[in-house]
Design a protein around this motif. Structure first.
Motif, short mmCIF file in Angstrom:
data_model
loop_
_atom_site.label_atom_id
_atom_site.label_comp_id
_atom_site.label_asym_id
_atom_site.label_seq_id
_atom_site.Cartn_x
_atom_site.Cartn_y
_atom_site.Cartn_z
N HIS A 178 0.94 -1.16 -0.06
CA HIS A 178 0.11 0.03 -0.09
C HIS A 178 0.99 1.17 -0.02
CE1 HIS A 178 -2.91 2.86 2.04
NE2 HIS A 178 -3.29 2.71 0.77
N ALA A 179 0.80 2.10 -0.98
CA ALA A 179 1.61 3.15 -1.21
C ALA A 179 0.68 4.64 -1.04
CB ALA A 179 2.34 3.24 -2.49
N THR A 180 1.22 5.72 -0.12
CA THR A 180 0.52 6.90 -0.22
C THR A 180 1.40 8.01 -0.45
OG1 THR A 180 0.93 6.72 2.34
CG2 THR A 180 -1.17 6.01 1.65
N GLN A 181 0.80 9.03 -0.79
CA GLN A 181 1.62 10.11 -1.22
C GLN A 181 2.17 10.76 0.29
OE1 GLN A 181 -0.20 13.25 -3.54
NE2 GLN A 181 0.63 14.80 -2.32
N GLY A 182 3.51 10.93 0.20
CA GLY A 182 4.23 11.51 1.34
C GLY A 182 4.31 12.83 1.29
N VAL A 194 7.01 8.79 -1.20
CA VAL A 194 6.03 7.86 -1.22
C VAL A 194 6.24 7.02 0.10
CG1 VAL A 194 5.35 5.99 -2.24
CG2 VAL A 194 6.02 7.74 -3.84
N ASP A 195 5.32 7.03 0.65
CA ASP A 195 5.21 6.37 2.03
C ASP A 195 4.69 4.87 1.66
OD1 ASP A 195 6.31 8.04 4.02
OD2 ASP A 195 4.44 9.04 3.87
N ILE A 196 5.24 3.80 1.89
CA ILE A 196 5.01 2.63 1.63
C ILE A 196 4.98 1.36 2.80
CG2 ILE A 196 5.64 0.33 0.03
CD1 ILE A 196 7.43 2.51 -1.37
N ASP A 222 7.30 -0.81 6.98
CA ASP A 222 7.14 0.61 6.50
C ASP A 222 8.50 0.82 5.79
OD1 ASP A 222 4.75 1.19 7.76
OD2 ASP A 222 5.74 1.74 9.65
#
Length: 134
Positions: free
Chosen positions: A3-7, A13-15, A21
């Protein structure tokens, strides 16, 4: 599952990969803040991990006491072609036949096979003195 989100801006990218993590980013030359490896560094890291795990599993099945392994990998692009240079050093291999078997296995690790359609992967596998692979 990954799961990746915009950092934080601009490219972090926070994964979360299998509950772990990770952070990815671009270097300053590409507009990032270099707070984590870039995307191709993560690909090459996956190949390094698969290479070392696969060879260690084989050595363990063979009962090779004192087996040691290290690897250095580098991604590079020439024009639009992707290349990975992989240097693997092993020690504690009992004989020449074992070393040749490792050379065969390293070319058929699961991640190697998955990447070969899009990357040219050059591998050098060499034996070092026991305890010298680092």
């Amino acid at each position: 599952m990954v799961h990746a989100t915009q950092g934080a801006a601009p490219y972090r990218v926070d994964i979360v990969a299998a509950g772990h993590d990770l952070v990815a980013d671009e270097p300053p030359a590409n507009g990032g803040h270099n707070v984590g490896p870039g995307p191709f560094d993560l690909v090459v890291a996956g190949l390094a991990a698969c290479t070392m795990i696969t060879l260690r599993m084989y050595a363990a099945r063979k009962g090779w006491a004192g087996f040691d392994i290290s690897a250095k990998l580098r991604h590079r692009m020439v024009d639009r072609a992707h290349f990975i240079d992989r240097e693997v050093e092993v020690s504690g291999v009992p004989d020449t036949a074992g070393l040749e078997r490792l050379r065969d296995i390293v070319e058929r690790t699961p991640v190697t096979l998955a990447l070969k359609p899009g990357f040219t992967i050059s591998t050098v596998l060499a034996e070092t003195a026991p305890g010298a692979a680092a």
